[in-house]
Design a protein around this motif. Structure first.
Motif, PDB file in Angstrom:
ATOM      1  N   TYR B 150       0.848  -1.192   0.000  1.00  0.00           N
ATOM      2  CA  TYR B 150       0.000   0.000   0.000  1.00  0.00           C
ATOM      3  C   TYR B 150       0.879   1.235   0.000  1.00  0.00           C
ATOM      4  O   TYR B 150       1.957   1.226   0.614  1.00  0.00           O
ATOM      5  CB  TYR B 150      -0.863   0.041   1.264  1.00  0.00           C
ATOM      6  CG  TYR B 150      -2.131  -0.780   1.203  1.00  0.00           C
ATOM      7  CD1 TYR B 150      -3.025  -0.651   0.148  1.00  0.00           C
ATOM      8  CD2 TYR B 150      -2.455  -1.654   2.242  1.00  0.00           C
ATOM      9  CE1 TYR B 150      -4.199  -1.391   0.127  1.00  0.00           C
ATOM     10  CE2 TYR B 150      -3.629  -2.389   2.223  1.00  0.00           C
ATOM     11  CZ  TYR B 150      -4.497  -2.251   1.157  1.00  0.00           C
ATOM     12  OH  TYR B 150      -5.662  -2.970   1.136  1.00  0.00           O
ATOM     13  N   GLY B 164      -9.282  11.408   4.847  1.00  0.00           N
ATOM     14  CA  GLY B 164      -9.360  10.215   3.996  1.00  0.00           C
ATOM     15  C   GLY B 164      -9.463   8.922   4.789  1.00  0.00           C
ATOM     16  O   GLY B 164      -9.909   7.903   4.256  1.00  0.00           O
ATOM     17  N   PHE B 165      -9.045   8.942   6.050  1.00  0.00           N
ATOM     18  CA  PHE B 165      -9.102   7.722   6.870  1.00  0.00           C
ATOM     19  C   PHE B 165     -10.538   7.221   6.940  1.00  0.00           C
ATOM     20  O   PHE B 165     -11.488   8.008   6.965  1.00  0.00           O
ATOM     21  CB  PHE B 165      -8.666   8.029   8.310  1.00  0.00           C
ATOM     22  CG  PHE B 165      -7.182   8.021   8.551  1.00  0.00           C
ATOM     23  CD1 PHE B 165      -6.278   8.205   7.530  1.00  0.00           C
ATOM     24  CD2 PHE B 165      -6.678   7.824   9.830  1.00  0.00           C
ATOM     25  CE1 PHE B 165      -4.911   8.207   7.761  1.00  0.00           C
ATOM     26  CE2 PHE B 165      -5.314   7.826  10.080  1.00  0.00           C
ATOM     27  CZ  PHE B 165      -4.429   8.022   9.045  1.00  0.00           C
ATOM     28  N   ALA B 290       0.453  -6.064   1.505  1.00  0.00           N
ATOM     29  CA  ALA B 290      -1.000  -5.901   1.580  1.00  0.00           C
ATOM     30  C   ALA B 290      -1.663  -7.138   0.992  1.00  0.00           C
ATOM     31  O   ALA B 290      -2.812  -7.109   0.586  1.00  0.00           O
ATOM     32  CB  ALA B 290      -1.429  -4.651   0.823  1.00  0.00           C
ATOM     33  N   ALA B 296      -4.368  -6.717   5.388  1.00  0.00           N
ATOM     34  CA  ALA B 296      -4.806  -5.716   4.402  1.00  0.00           C
ATOM     35  C   ALA B 296      -5.999  -4.937   4.940  1.00  0.00           C
ATOM     36  O   ALA B 296      -6.116  -3.727   4.723  1.00  0.00           O
ATOM     37  CB  ALA B 296      -5.171  -6.406   3.091  1.00  0.00           C
ATOM     38  N   SER B 300      -5.743  -0.991   5.154  1.00  0.00           N
ATOM     39  CA  SER B 300      -6.558  -0.225   4.198  1.00  0.00           C
ATOM     40  C   SER B 300      -7.396   0.850   4.889  1.00  0.00           C
ATOM     41  O   SER B 300      -7.956   1.713   4.227  1.00  0.00           O
ATOM     42  CB  SER B 300      -7.447  -1.164   3.387  1.00  0.00           C
ATOM     43  OG  SER B 300      -8.468  -1.681   4.205  1.00  0.00           O
ATOM     44  N   ASN B 303      -6.777   4.399   3.978  1.00  0.00           N
ATOM     45  CA  ASN B 303      -7.144   4.806   2.623  1.00  0.00           C
ATOM     46  C   ASN B 303      -5.954   4.926   1.658  1.00  0.00           C
ATOM     47  O   ASN B 303      -5.853   5.903   0.902  1.00  0.00           O
ATOM     48  CB  ASN B 303      -7.895   6.147   2.685  1.00  0.00           C
ATOM     49  CG  ASN B 303      -8.766   6.343   1.473  1.00  0.00           C
ATOM     50  OD1 ASN B 303      -9.217   5.377   0.845  1.00  0.00           O
ATOM     51  ND2 ASN B 303      -8.992   7.584   1.093  1.00  0.00           N
ATOM     52  N   PRO B 304      -5.053   3.961   1.687  1.00  0.00           N
ATOM     53  CA  PRO B 304      -3.911   4.034   0.770  1.00  0.00           C
ATOM     54  C   PRO B 304      -4.266   3.509  -0.622  1.00  0.00           C
ATOM     55  O   PRO B 304      -5.311   2.891  -0.805  1.00  0.00           O
ATOM     56  CB  PRO B 304      -2.899   3.092   1.430  1.00  0.00           C
ATOM     57  CG  PRO B 304      -3.759   2.066   2.100  1.00  0.00           C
ATOM     58  CD  PRO B 304      -5.047   2.740   2.494  1.00  0.00           C
ATOM     59  N   ASP B 305      -3.379   3.763  -1.580  1.00  0.00           N
ATOM     60  CA  ASP B 305      -3.525   3.170  -2.915  1.00  0.00           C
ATOM     61  C   ASP B 305      -2.847   1.804  -2.912  1.00  0.00           C
ATOM     62  O   ASP B 305      -1.807   1.628  -2.264  1.00  0.00           O
ATOM     63  CB  ASP B 305      -2.830   4.038  -3.967  1.00  0.00           C
ATOM     64  CG  ASP B 305      -3.590   5.328  -4.207  1.00  0.00           C
ATOM     65  OD1 ASP B 305      -4.832   5.282  -4.206  1.00  0.00           O
ATOM     66  OD2 ASP B 305      -2.937   6.376  -4.370  1.00  0.00           O
ATOM     67  N   LEU B 306      -3.428   0.900  -3.679  1.00  0.00           N
ATOM     68  CA  LEU B 306      -2.832  -0.438  -3.792  1.00  0.00           C
ATOM     69  C   LEU B 306      -1.699  -0.397  -4.813  1.00  0.00           C
ATOM     70  O   LEU B 306      -1.830   0.238  -5.865  1.00  0.00           O
ATOM     71  CB  LEU B 306      -3.904  -1.440  -4.233  1.00  0.00           C
ATOM     72  CG  LEU B 306      -3.471  -2.895  -4.276  1.00  0.00           C
ATOM     73  CD1 LEU B 306      -3.277  -3.430  -2.865  1.00  0.00           C
ATOM     74  CD2 LEU B 306      -4.496  -3.743  -5.007  1.00  0.00           C
TER      75      LEU B 306
END
Lengths: 338, 336
Positions: B150, B164-165, B290, B296, B300, B303-306
Motif C-alpha cells: 500500500y 481520507g481515513f 498488503a 490488508a 486499508s 485509505n492508501p492506494d494499492l
C-alpha cells in the motif's frame, strides 16, 4: 451477495455502463455472437460452448458480472472468459464503480463479489479448470489469489492521444518513422470495405495469425459496424495487409490484422499509424495496440513507444486438472512455466 | 551491443546508482547488503550490468548452498528486505523500445550469471514496485507471482490525509488518545522491545520469528539517520512500536505494530508516524505487504492506494520445484 444468470440486456448494460473496465467485448450482443462461434479443440474434437451471463447482486443492486463460457467434453469442464476461437485477448469480470466510496469499502465489495462468483461457479458448474483474462482497469488481483487462483500479469500497449499528433509521431522510433515514410511511397493505404475483409482474413489464415471463422467476423462487422474502423494496404492493386480497429468509449483498439508481408518493405507500421492518426482526428484519447505479450512481435510493437497497461491472467484447477497439469510438467521437463 | 554482468566491489559507485535509480530502497544500499552477507551467511554477488562498456544497472544477488543445491536470491529470506532485484539507471527517461531492450539484456545477463556461472538450482527475485515490466522474466520461463503493498500519498497535507481515513480508524485514534496512550520517538535500542513484542505475537500464532535480532540492531545502528522508531506508551510501558525506513521522498513502515491487548494503539501509532512524516517533508507513506487478507483490512483503513509488485522465480529442474513444495509444506504446516 447473490449470483444469478441474467439474460436482461437492461441489467447487463447498466453494469457495463458503470464499470470502468468494461470493453466492447463485454457488450451482451458481442458475447452472444461469441457464444455461437466459440469452439475449443478437445482431444481432436471441436466442442461448442454454453454462455452464462452471471450477475452479482448486493441486495437488489447489481454490482458486477462475469461472462462465463463453459466447454464440456468427456467429463472435463472448462470455464473460460474470454472463450477460445473468437480473437478476444481479455474479458473477465465487470465491476461497477462506487464514486463516493473509500478504497477500503471498494476493496471489501470486490472481494465479496469475487467470493460470491467463485462459490456459485464451484457449486453449480464444478469446472475442472477456470481461465480468465481480466480486462485492463482491475488492479486489485488479491481476491483471485485469496480464492485460490494463480494470477499472472499480462500487458497491453496504450498510446496517449491527449497530445499533439506531432509529438505522438516523434515518440515513434526513428527506424519505424523511416519505414512508415518508405511504405507511403509503395502502398496505397485506404479505408477498408466489407469485401476487403475476406482478403485480409485469407492472408491472416495463411500466416496462422487468426483462429476464428470468417462468418464470426462477418457477423461482428455487421452488428458492430459503428464500432469498427478498418484500413487496408494495397500493392499493385492487390490487398496485402490490413488492420481492424474497435472503437469503445474513449479508446480505439487495434484488434486484428497486420499479418507478415512477403515484400522488402512492410506496410504494417503505416497501417497502424493511419489508425492512430484517425483516432486522434476523431478526438479519441487513447489508442491501444492490443497485447504486448508475444516475444516475436515485441520488436515491432515496442517501436511505437506506447505505455504498458497491466491486466491479469487468472486460473484455477480442479483436483483432477491439477494432477494432469503436474504430470504434464514432469513429462515436459525442465524450467516450464506454471 | 552486448550486455554482460560483472562483479563490482566499488561501494561508492554502487551507492551512486542506488541514489540515481527509481527502483531502489534503503535495502539496496551497499552497507545493508554487506551486513546481510556478514551477519546471515549468504554470499553477496554485487552485479553491475553493462551494455558494451556503459553501466545500465545493478542487481544484488545472494547465494547459499544447502543439501547439494545452490540457491540464489534477491532478497534472501528472513532478512526483513521486502524487495530488492534490479535497479536500472535513467530508465524512466528512455523510450519504451530502449527500456525493454535494456531490461531484457539486463535480465538475460543476470540469468546467465546465476544459472551458468554460479550454477544455482533456484533463483528468486522480489522486484521493486516501480518496475512493472516483468516480460523479460516471462520470456525466460520464470514463474511470476504478485505481491501487494500500500502507498499513501501524504503530500496533500495532514488534514486531508486524516479526512481520507476510514471513520473507524479516526474513531480508534481518538479512543486511543482518550485512553491515555502516549506517542513518542524511540531510540535505536528500542528495536529490542519491538522485536520481543513481535516474537510474542508470532508465538501466540504458533509461529517462529526467524529474523535475527543482532542483525536488526546492526541495521538500526548503521542507518540511524534513516531509520525512525515510533513508540506508544501507557503508564510508562511500551504497548506497541513500529520501525520505519526513510528513503528519498517516502517513509516505509517496516516492522513492528504487533497486535496486542492495547486496543487502538496501533491505529494511533500509524497516525502519529504519518503526521511526523508530513511534518518532515515526506510525500509517501508506504506499507509493505498488503497481500494477507487480515492485515490488508487493517492497513486499508488509512485509505492508501494499492501497489502491485512482482516476485519472479525459476528452477533449474522440476525436482527443485518439488523440493521447494516440500520445504514450504514443512514451513507452513509443520513449523519446521
Amino acid at each position: 451477495m447473490n449470483v444469478e444468470i441474467v439474460e436482461s440486456k437492461e441489467i447487463w448494460n447498466s453494469i457495463l455502463d458503470r464499470s470502468s473496465n468494461g470493453t466492447l467485448f463485454h457488450d451482451l450482443e458481442w458475447l452472444k455472437i461469441s457464444a455461437r462461434y466459440a469452439t475449443k479443440n478437445f482431444l481432436g474434437k471441436r466442442v461448442p460452448c454454453k454462455f452464462y451471463p452471471l450477475v452479482v447482486f448486493k441486495g437488489e443492486e447489481p454490482i458486477g458480472a462475469l461472462p462465463a463460457f463453459m466447454f464440456k467434453h468427456a467429463g472435463i469442464k472448462l470455464l473460460l472468459s474470454p472463450p477460445h476461437g473468437v480473437e478476444n485477448y481479455y474479458l473477465g469480470p465487470l465491476f461497477v464503480e462506487f464514486p463516493n466510496a473509500k478504497r477500503s469499502k471498494i476493496e471489501r465489495y470486490f472481494l465479496d463479489f469475487w467470493k460470491a462468483i467463485d462459490e456459485y461457479v464451484a457449486t453449480n458448474f464444478s469446472p475442472s479448470y477456470i481461465l480468465i483474462h481480466t480486462s485492463p482497469g482491475i488492479l486489485d488481483a488479491r481476491p483471485f489469489k485469496w480464492c485460490g487462483y494463480y494470477v499472472e500479469p499480462r500487458y497491453t500497449y496504450v498510446v496517449d492521444l491527449n497530445r499533439r499528433l506531432e509529438d505522438v509521431w516523434l515518440q515513434l522510433s526513428r527506424s519505424l518513422r523511416r519505414d512508415i515514410k518508405k511504405a507511403w511511397k509503395i502502398f496505397e493505404i485506404r479505408s477498408a470495405k466489407l469485401e476487403d475483409l475476406s482478403a485480409l482474413y485469407d492472408i491472416m489464415r495463411k500466416r496462422g495469425r487468426i483462429h476464428c471463422s470468417l462468418d464470426y467476423l462477418g457477423e461482428i462487422f455487421k452488428t458492430f459496424n459503428k464500432n469498427i474502423v478498418a484500413f487496408v494496404a494495397e500493392f499493385e492493386g492487390e490487398v496485402v495487409s490490413g488492420i481492424v480497429n474497435l472503437i469503445y468509449r474513449n479508446r480505439v483498439q487495434f484488434w486484428i490484422g497486420l499479418p507478415r508481408v512477403d515484400l522488402p518493405t512492410s506496410p504494417n507500421g503505416s497501417l497502424l499509424w493511419s489508425s492512430i492518426e484517425w483516432a486522434k482526428a476523431q478526438g479519441y484519447g487513447v489508442y491501444e495496440i492490443m497485447s504486448a505479450e508475444e516475444y516475436e512481435l515485441f520488436p515491432f510493437k515496442s517501436k511505437f513507444n506506447a505505455n504498458l497497461e497491466i491486466y491479469f491472467s487468472v486460473r484455477k484447477f480442479g483436483a483432477f486438472a491439477r494432477i494432469l497439469s503436474c504430470i504434464r510438467e514432469v513429462v515436459k521437463g525442465d524450467e516450464v512455466p506454471r | 551491443m552486448r550486455f554482460h554482468a560483472e562483479i563490482s566491489h566499488d561501494a561508492n559507485f554502487w551507492n551512486e546508482i542506488v541514489i540515481a535509480s527509481e527502483h531502489t530502497h534503503l535495502f539496496h544500499r551497499w552497507e545493508w547488503l554487506k551486513t546481510v552477507e556478514n551477519r546471515l551467511g549468504f554470499k553477496f554477488h554485487p552485479l553491475v550490468i553493462y551494455k558494451g562498456s556503459t553501466p545500465v544497472g545493478i542487481y544484488p544477488v545472494f547465494s547459499k548452498s544447502k543439501y547439494f543445491y545452490k540457491f540464489a536470491f534477491s532478497p534472501p529470506p528472513y532478512t526483513g528486505i521486502s524487495y530488492l532485484g534490479p535497479a536500472l539507471v535513467d530508465y524512466a527517461d528512455l523510450k519504451e523500445d530502449k527500456r525493454l531492450s535494456i531490461l531484457k539484456g539486463l535480465v538475460e545477463s543476470v540469468d546467465k550469471f546465476v544459472f551458468s556461472e554460479l550454477g544455482a538450482s533456484y533463483f528468486l527475485t522480489n522486484v521493486s514496485p516501480n518496475l512493472k515490466d516483468v516480460r523479460p522474466y516471462k520470456w525466460l520461463n520464470y514463474d511470476i507471482d504478485l505481491i501487494f503493498h500500500y502507498i499513501l500519498d501524504i503530500s496533500r497535507g495532514v488534514e486531508n490525509v486524516w479526512k481520507g481515513f476510514k471513520k473507524e480508524a479516526r474513531e480508534n485514534v481518538k479512543k486511543a488518545i482518550k485512553w491515555g496512550f502516549k506517542f513518542e520517538m524511540g531510540e535505536p535500542d528500542d528495536i529490542k522491545t519491538i522485536y520481543e513484542m513481535l516474537k510474542g505475537r508470532y508465538k501466540e500464532q504458533g509461529l517462529k520469528m526467524k529474523i535475527n535480532l543482532s542483525y536488526l540492531r546492526e541495521i538500526c545502528d548503521l542507518f540511524s539517520d534513516s531509520i525512525k522508531i515510533f513508540l506508544c506508551r501507557r503508564d510508562g510501558e511500551v504497548v506497541t512500536g513500529i520501525v520505519a525506513l526513510c528513503f528519498k521522498d517516502r517513509i516505509s513502515f517496516w516492522i513492528g505494530g504487533a497486535k496486542s491487548d492495547a486496543k487502538y494503539a496501533n491505529d494511533l501509532i500509524h497516525w502519529e508516524a504519518i503526521k511526523w512524516a508530513c511534518e518532515n517533508g515526506f510525500k509517501y507513506y508506504e506499507e509493505f505487504g498488503a497481500g494477507t487478507e487480515r492485515l490488508a483490512r487493517f492497513k486499508s483503513k488509512f485509505n492508501p492506494d494499492l501497489v502491485v509488485a512482482f516476485s519472479v522465480k525459476k528452477y533449474r529442474s522440476f525436482h527443485v520445484r518439488i523440493l521447494e513444495g516440500i520445504y514450504k509444506l514443512g514451513r507452513n504446516y509443520l513449523n519446521i
